[in-house]
Design a protein around this motif. Structure first.
Motif, PDB file in Angstrom:
ATOM      1  N   MET A 263       9.980   2.359  -0.199  1.00  0.00           N
ATOM      2  CA  MET A 263       9.241   2.149   1.048  1.00  0.00           C
ATOM      3  C   MET A 263       7.865   2.809   0.967  1.00  0.00           C
ATOM      4  O   MET A 263       6.866   2.261   1.446  1.00  0.00           O
ATOM      5  CB  MET A 263      10.044   2.698   2.226  1.00  0.00           C
ATOM      6  CG  MET A 263      11.351   1.959   2.480  1.00  0.00           C
ATOM      7  SD  MET A 263      12.502   2.864   3.562  1.00  0.00           S
ATOM      8  CE  MET A 263      11.658   2.725   5.136  1.00  0.00           C
TER       9      MET A 263
ATOM     10  N   ARG B 235       5.149   0.728  -0.545  1.00  0.00           N
ATOM     11  CA  ARG B 235       4.686  -0.444   0.209  1.00  0.00           C
ATOM     12  C   ARG B 235       3.551  -0.016   1.140  1.00  0.00           C
ATOM     13  O   ARG B 235       3.714   0.141   2.353  1.00  0.00           O
ATOM     14  CB  ARG B 235       5.849  -1.068   0.985  1.00  0.00           C
ATOM     15  CG  ARG B 235       6.927  -1.643   0.069  1.00  0.00           C
ATOM     16  CD  ARG B 235       8.112  -2.164   0.863  1.00  0.00           C
ATOM     17  NE  ARG B 235       7.724  -3.245   1.764  1.00  0.00           N
ATOM     18  CZ  ARG B 235       8.553  -3.816   2.640  1.00  0.00           C
ATOM     19  NH1 ARG B 235       9.818  -3.406   2.696  1.00  0.00           N
ATOM     20  NH2 ARG B 235       8.141  -4.778   3.424  1.00  0.00           N
TER      21      ARG B 235
ATOM     22  N   ARG C  42       0.846  -1.385   2.370  1.00  0.00           N
ATOM     23  CA  ARG C  42       0.400  -2.229   3.486  1.00  0.00           C
ATOM     24  C   ARG C  42       1.311  -2.065   4.699  1.00  0.00           C
ATOM     25  O   ARG C  42       0.837  -1.965   5.838  1.00  0.00           O
ATOM     26  CB  ARG C  42       0.347  -3.680   3.041  1.00  0.00           C
ATOM     27  CG  ARG C  42      -0.166  -4.634   4.125  1.00  0.00           C
ATOM     28  CD  ARG C  42      -0.304  -6.055   3.602  1.00  0.00           C
ATOM     29  NE  ARG C  42      -1.270  -6.112   2.498  1.00  0.00           N
ATOM     30  CZ  ARG C  42      -1.562  -7.222   1.844  1.00  0.00           C
ATOM     31  NH1 ARG C  42      -0.963  -8.370   2.167  1.00  0.00           N
ATOM     32  NH2 ARG C  42      -2.444  -7.215   0.862  1.00  0.00           N
ATOM     33  N   GLU C  43       2.626  -2.053   4.459  1.00  0.00           N
ATOM     34  CA  GLU C  43       3.567  -1.901   5.571  1.00  0.00           C
ATOM     35  C   GLU C  43       3.475  -0.508   6.181  1.00  0.00           C
ATOM     36  O   GLU C  43       3.547  -0.358   7.408  1.00  0.00           O
ATOM     37  CB  GLU C  43       4.996  -2.174   5.092  1.00  0.00           C
ATOM     38  CG  GLU C  43       6.061  -2.069   6.172  1.00  0.00           C
ATOM     39  CD  GLU C  43       5.913  -3.125   7.262  1.00  0.00           C
ATOM     40  OE1 GLU C  43       6.586  -2.966   8.302  1.00  0.00           O
ATOM     41  OE2 GLU C  43       5.139  -4.084   7.079  1.00  0.00           O
ATOM     42  N   ARG C  44       3.281   0.493   5.362  1.00  0.00           N
ATOM     43  CA  ARG C  44       3.132   1.856   5.878  1.00  0.00           C
ATOM     44  C   ARG C  44       1.886   1.970   6.750  1.00  0.00           C
ATOM     45  O   ARG C  44       1.916   2.589   7.819  1.00  0.00           O
ATOM     46  CB  ARG C  44       3.047   2.865   4.732  1.00  0.00           C
ATOM     47  CG  ARG C  44       4.393   3.353   4.230  1.00  0.00           C
ATOM     48  CD  ARG C  44       4.193   4.490   3.258  1.00  0.00           C
ATOM     49  NE  ARG C  44       4.971   5.638   3.621  1.00  0.00           N
ATOM     50  CZ  ARG C  44       4.786   6.867   3.144  1.00  0.00           C
ATOM     51  NH1 ARG C  44       3.797   7.086   2.307  1.00  0.00           N
ATOM     52  NH2 ARG C  44       5.546   7.865   3.503  1.00  0.00           N
TER      53      ARG C  44
ATOM     54  N   ARG D 259       0.462  -0.446   8.358  1.00  0.00           N
ATOM     55  CA  ARG D 259       0.710  -1.206   9.586  1.00  0.00           C
ATOM     56  C   ARG D 259       1.510  -0.391  10.595  1.00  0.00           C
ATOM     57  O   ARG D 259       1.261  -0.441  11.811  1.00  0.00           O
ATOM     58  CB  ARG D 259       1.457  -2.504   9.255  1.00  0.00           C
ATOM     59  CG  ARG D 259       1.634  -3.434  10.453  1.00  0.00           C
ATOM     60  CD  ARG D 259       2.508  -4.625  10.105  1.00  0.00           C
ATOM     61  NE  ARG D 259       3.906  -4.271   9.972  1.00  0.00           N
ATOM     62  CZ  ARG D 259       4.745  -4.112  11.005  1.00  0.00           C
ATOM     63  NH1 ARG D 259       4.307  -4.241  12.257  1.00  0.00           N
ATOM     64  NH2 ARG D 259       6.007  -3.816  10.794  1.00  0.00           N
ATOM     65  N   ARG D 260       2.464   0.366  10.108  1.00  0.00           N
ATOM     66  CA  ARG D 260       3.336   1.140  10.997  1.00  0.00           C
ATOM     67  C   ARG D 260       2.734   2.483  11.410  1.00  0.00           C
ATOM     68  O   ARG D 260       3.222   3.100  12.361  1.00  0.00           O
ATOM     69  CB  ARG D 260       4.683   1.398  10.312  1.00  0.00           C
ATOM     70  CG  ARG D 260       5.566   0.166  10.185  1.00  0.00           C
ATOM     71  CD  ARG D 260       6.838   0.490   9.430  1.00  0.00           C
ATOM     72  NE  ARG D 260       7.730  -0.640   9.323  1.00  0.00           N
ATOM     73  CZ  ARG D 260       8.798  -0.850  10.107  1.00  0.00           C
ATOM     74  NH1 ARG D 260       9.088   0.028  11.066  1.00  0.00           N
ATOM     75  NH2 ARG D 260       9.556  -1.906   9.936  1.00  0.00           N
TER      76      ARG D 260
ATOM     77  N   ASN E 131      13.637   0.529  16.194  1.00  0.00           N
ATOM     78  CA  ASN E 131      12.314   0.532  15.566  1.00  0.00           C
ATOM     79  C   ASN E 131      11.744   1.942  15.480  1.00  0.00           C
ATOM     80  O   ASN E 131      11.167   2.335  14.452  1.00  0.00           O
ATOM     81  CB  ASN E 131      11.364  -0.374  16.341  1.00  0.00           C
ATOM     82  CG  ASN E 131      10.055  -0.587  15.602  1.00  0.00           C
ATOM     83  OD1 ASN E 131      10.013  -1.177  14.532  1.00  0.00           O
ATOM     84  ND2 ASN E 131       8.967  -0.087  16.179  1.00  0.00           N
TER      85      ASN E 131
ATOM     86  N   ASN F 111      10.982   3.844  11.981  1.00  0.00           N
ATOM     87  CA  ASN F 111       9.648   4.353  11.684  1.00  0.00           C
ATOM     88  C   ASN F 111       9.691   5.781  11.139  1.00  0.00           C
ATOM     89  O   ASN F 111       8.829   6.184  10.354  1.00  0.00           O
ATOM     90  CB  ASN F 111       8.760   4.300  12.931  1.00  0.00           C
ATOM     91  CG  ASN F 111       8.144   2.932  13.149  1.00  0.00           C
ATOM     92  OD1 ASN F 111       8.104   2.102  12.239  1.00  0.00           O
ATOM     93  ND2 ASN F 111       7.661   2.685  14.355  1.00  0.00           N
TER      94      ASN F 111
ATOM     95  N   TRP G 224      10.191   5.271   7.513  1.00  0.00           N
ATOM     96  CA  TRP G 224       8.939   4.883   6.876  1.00  0.00           C
ATOM     97  C   TRP G 224       7.979   6.057   6.770  1.00  0.00           C
ATOM     98  O   TRP G 224       7.168   6.123   5.842  1.00  0.00           O
ATOM     99  CB  TRP G 224       8.288   3.735   7.653  1.00  0.00           C
ATOM    100  CG  TRP G 224       8.927   2.412   7.376  1.00  0.00           C
ATOM    101  CD1 TRP G 224       9.916   1.805   8.097  1.00  0.00           C
ATOM    102  CD2 TRP G 224       8.638   1.533   6.282  1.00  0.00           C
ATOM    103  NE1 TRP G 224      10.274   0.608   7.520  1.00  0.00           N
ATOM    104  CE2 TRP G 224       9.490   0.404   6.409  1.00  0.00           C
ATOM    105  CE3 TRP G 224       7.741   1.582   5.221  1.00  0.00           C
ATOM    106  CZ2 TRP G 224       9.468  -0.646   5.512  1.00  0.00           C
ATOM    107  CZ3 TRP G 224       7.711   0.514   4.323  1.00  0.00           C
ATOM    108  CH2 TRP G 224       8.567  -0.580   4.469  1.00  0.00           C
TER     109      TRP G 224
END
Length: 270
Positions: A104, A107, A109-111, A113-114, A224, A228, A231
């Protein structure tokens, strides 16, 4: 008993304060009247119980009037301190979980985003849930806001007791290659208090208004928020699951302790 001493200290500090009193201050306000967004919007940092919060002292006292029926433990433990949740996984499974967290972490881009949500959710606010109910800017829902804040506060206290019992290392303590996105809390990892607190709100509202269309949305928000924290590198997935399991098992005790406030919330909506 240590837990009794802890709650006694809290009760002494705020002997005449309760969320129920707070929640009833503006009972007669028109439900369609706009109110200040910041009024009564207090938050928690997930690390300690501050006396600046309105501690639900009477409700915590009710919890401490429910001792274990086991004659050998009743003198030192309460039933809600011994709920049947699984202990944290052993080192082999924990190693697998840190492998997942490392994947994780890669990643980016996802991190990214979050990250804004991760930062906001580091201090849990009732606003996470009142927005989903579309009551954030309305008067007349003080009981609901009061219950949500009371749950955050009470579950923070209870969750820290379980963390101390299990004493699980944080992911970055187990795997130094992990780089958390936030400062790592000083207390233990298992179970996740964010998961426990948020799912406790979702379960409580579902108990009060099981047919309300927002009940599923509150559960989704809770999941969620908890994910998070994974993440962010602060919790293992098993911490999240344990928080949800603890919320489900603690729900009846929460209902017993906050029964009048549960009823007040029901009356506010029906």
């Amino acid at each position: 008993m240590m837990a009794t001493m802890a709650v006694a200290s809290v009760l002494t500090s705020v002997a005449n304060k309760s969320v129920l009193n707070k929640a009833s201050l503006n009972k007669n306000k028109n439900k369609n009247k706009n109110k200040n967004k910041n009024k009564n919007k207090s938050t928690m940092d997930g690390a300690s119980l501050g006396v600046s919060q309105l501690i639900p002292s009477f409700e915590l006292r009710r919890l401490h009037q429910q001792p274990s029926r086991n004659a050998y433990t009743a003198a030192r433990r309460f039933t809600w301190e011994m709920l049947d949740i699984l202990p944290p996984p052993g080192p082999d499974y924990t190693r697998l979980e840190t492998t997942v967290l490392l994947s994780m972490q890669r990643r980016d881009r996802e991190r990214v985003r979050r990250l804004p949500d991760i930062q906001i959710e580091s201090t849990i606010s009732v606003g996470e849930f009142t927005r989903a109910l579309h009551i954030e800017d309305l008067g007349g829902f003080e009981q609901t806001e009061g219950l949500f804040q009371a749950i955050l506060t009470a579950c923070e206290y209870v969750g820290l007791i379980y963390k101390s019992q299990f004493n699980r290392l944080r992911p970055n303590q187990f795997e130094p290659m992990l780089r958390p996105l936030l400062a790592v809390p000083v207390h233990e990892s298992y179970p996740s208090n964010h998961s426990f607190q948020c799912f406790s709100i979702a379960f409580a509202f579902s108990t009060i208004l099981p047919e309300h269309p927002a009940t599923d949305e509150l559960a989704r928000i809770a999941q969620n928020v908890a994910e998070n924290r994974e993440w962010a590198g602060l919790h293992y997935p098993s911490d999240t699951q344990a928080g949800r399991d603890l919320a489900r098992r603690f729900a009846p005790y929460l209902h017993d302790a906050f029964g009048p406030l549960f009823q007040a919330v029901h009356d506010e909506w029906v």
